[in-house]
Design a protein around this motif. Sequence first.
Motif, mmCIF file in Angstrom:
data_model
loop_
_atom_site.group_PDB
_atom_site.id
_atom_site.type_symbol
_atom_site.label_atom_id
_atom_site.label_comp_id
_atom_site.label_asym_id
_atom_site.label_seq_id
_atom_site.Cartn_x
_atom_site.Cartn_y
_atom_site.Cartn_z
ATOM 1 N N MET A 1 0.844 -1.200 0.000
ATOM 2 C CA MET A 1 0.000 0.000 0.000
ATOM 3 C C MET A 1 0.881 1.253 0.000
ATOM 4 S SD MET A 1 -3.035 -1.325 -0.010
ATOM 5 C CE MET A 1 -4.126 0.016 0.424
ATOM 6 N N ALA A 2 1.880 1.309 -0.895
ATOM 7 C CA ALA A 2 2.842 2.393 -0.907
ATOM 8 C C ALA A 2 2.187 3.734 -1.225
ATOM 9 C CB ALA A 2 3.953 2.089 -1.906
ATOM 10 N N ASN A 3 1.143 3.724 -2.043
ATOM 11 C CA ASN A 3 0.472 4.968 -2.395
ATOM 12 C C ASN A 3 -0.983 4.888 -1.971
ATOM 13 O OD1 ASN A 3 -0.093 7.490 -3.458
ATOM 14 N ND2 ASN A 3 -0.320 6.742 -5.556
ATOM 15 N N GLN A 4 -1.193 4.698 -0.678
ATOM 16 C CA GLN A 4 -2.539 4.493 -0.153
ATOM 17 C C GLN A 4 -3.434 5.692 -0.422
ATOM 18 O OE1 GLN A 4 -2.425 3.386 3.965
ATOM 19 N NE2 GLN A 4 -4.452 2.458 3.949
ATOM 20 N N LEU A 5 -2.902 6.895 -0.239
ATOM 21 C CA LEU A 5 -3.703 8.097 -0.460
ATOM 22 C C LEU A 5 -4.090 8.222 -1.930
ATOM 23 C CD1 LEU A 5 -4.951 10.792 0.381
ATOM 24 C CD2 LEU A 5 -2.676 11.830 0.122
ATOM 25 N N GLY A 6 -3.117 8.068 -2.829
ATOM 26 C CA GLY A 6 -3.403 8.204 -4.250
ATOM 27 C C GLY A 6 -4.397 7.168 -4.741
ATOM 28 N N ASP A 7 -4.232 5.936 -4.297
ATOM 29 C CA ASP A 7 -5.162 4.881 -4.707
ATOM 30 C C ASP A 7 -6.578 5.186 -4.234
ATOM 31 O OD1 ASP A 7 -3.074 3.527 -5.879
ATOM 32 O OD2 ASP A 7 -2.786 2.128 -4.218
ATOM 33 N N TYR A 8 -6.674 5.713 -3.018
ATOM 34 C CA TYR A 8 -7.988 6.026 -2.469
ATOM 35 C C TYR A 8 -8.638 7.179 -3.236
ATOM 36 C CZ TYR A 8 -11.606 7.087 0.988
ATOM 37 O OH TYR A 8 -12.798 7.316 1.607
ATOM 38 N N LEU A 9 -7.880 8.223 -3.537
ATOM 39 C CA LEU A 9 -8.430 9.349 -4.291
ATOM 40 C C LEU A 9 -8.922 8.908 -5.665
ATOM 41 C CD1 LEU A 9 -5.830 12.154 -3.435
ATOM 42 C CD2 LEU A 9 -8.188 11.961 -2.589
ATOM 43 N N LYS A 10 -8.136 8.066 -6.344
ATOM 44 C CA LYS A 10 -8.551 7.590 -7.668
ATOM 45 C C LYS A 10 -9.830 6.762 -7.593
ATOM 46 C CE LYS A 10 -4.350 6.075 -8.613
ATOM 47 N NZ LYS A 10 -3.205 5.424 -9.316
ATOM 48 N N ALA A 11 -9.904 5.893 -6.592
ATOM 49 C CA ALA A 11 -11.088 5.044 -6.464
ATOM 50 C C ALA A 11 -12.335 5.872 -6.166
ATOM 51 C CB ALA A 11 -10.870 4.002 -5.371
ATOM 52 N N ARG A 12 -12.204 6.857 -5.278
ATOM 53 C CA ARG A 12 -13.372 7.673 -4.944
ATOM 54 C C ARG A 12 -13.744 8.612 -6.084
ATOM 55 N NH1 ARG A 12 -15.625 6.460 0.036
ATOM 56 N NH2 ARG A 12 -17.308 7.531 -1.048
ATOM 57 N N ARG A 13 -12.746 9.101 -6.818
ATOM 58 C CA ARG A 13 -13.042 9.947 -7.981
ATOM 59 C C ARG A 13 -13.852 9.167 -9.017
ATOM 60 N NH1 ARG A 13 -9.926 10.712 -12.687
ATOM 61 N NH2 ARG A 13 -8.071 9.741 -11.756
ATOM 62 N N ALA A 14 -13.519 7.885 -9.177
ATOM 63 C CA ALA A 14 -14.229 7.052 -10.153
ATOM 64 C C ALA A 14 -15.669 6.784 -9.734
ATOM 65 C CB ALA A 14 -13.489 5.725 -10.338
ATOM 66 N N GLY A 15 -15.952 6.941 -8.437
ATOM 67 C CA GLY A 15 -17.297 6.650 -7.950
ATOM 68 C C GLY A 15 -18.235 7.836 -7.943
#
Length: 283
Positions: A1-15
């Motif tokens: 989970m090296a880029n936990q923040l970035g992954d989360y932002l991308k996932a929520r943006r897609a939703g």
Amino acid sequence: MANQLGDYLKARRAGVKPEDVDLPPGGTRRVPGLRREEVAAMAGLSVDYYTRLEQGREQHPSPSVLNSLARVLRLGPDAQRYLFAIATQGPPVPPVRRQLSPNLLRLVNDWTDHPALITDPCHNIVVANHLGRAIYGGHQHSDNLARLVFLDPAGRTFYRNWNNVAGTIVASIRAAASNPAVNAELMALVGELTVRSEEFSKRWAKAEVLEKTSGQSFLRHPIVGDLDLTYETFKPNGAPDLQLKIYRAEKGSEMSEKLTMLGSLTAAQPDEPAALPDERTVR
């Protein structure tokens, strides 16, 4: 989970749909949800800065930036807490060691009319009273509710509202993953479920966050049939990472009678005595 923040932002943006934030829905979009430039504009950020956040090249956003992103991405209270937690992580901490109060264990066992469980952030059942064990016993993964939902062959039959339960389990794991003291064990569970369950993998990718404190359980028990129960959850003061979950049926109802029957029919089964704090340390 090296880029936990970035992954989360991308996932929520897609939703988030454009129409959810008063943008026109038309136009060709290569990805679902909002574009980076749309999020950046509505949050008052430059596209370059927001792109660096998603790519992990900027890892120290200010509280005001996080509040703006939470507003644009339509994050609820639990999701906002998660966003702040993963964006402001400190140095690694050792695994938390918790001790359960003897009074709490005795209280759980004294609730003879109500199934009661204590679970940890990985949804392991740490302690259960007799009815709690009777409700969840007999499955391949009776000791872990997340595995029961996603890996147990009987999971979809046992939970009559399986879809809702599955969503709640995934969202609660995501919420707990922001705690660095339990993150390693949780990520091991996430890795296992992602590999072994396509359904879990799809739901985890949505990055939904929720800590549900009350609700209803609709079960199909192999001994007494359908059970409709309500529940409330509490966090013990001495072990706030654990969760006490108490179920009830309306007094005098058919469901209450079924719980009484279940307790009687399983009375001959040996109960494991609840370990006292000096006998068990919960990791």
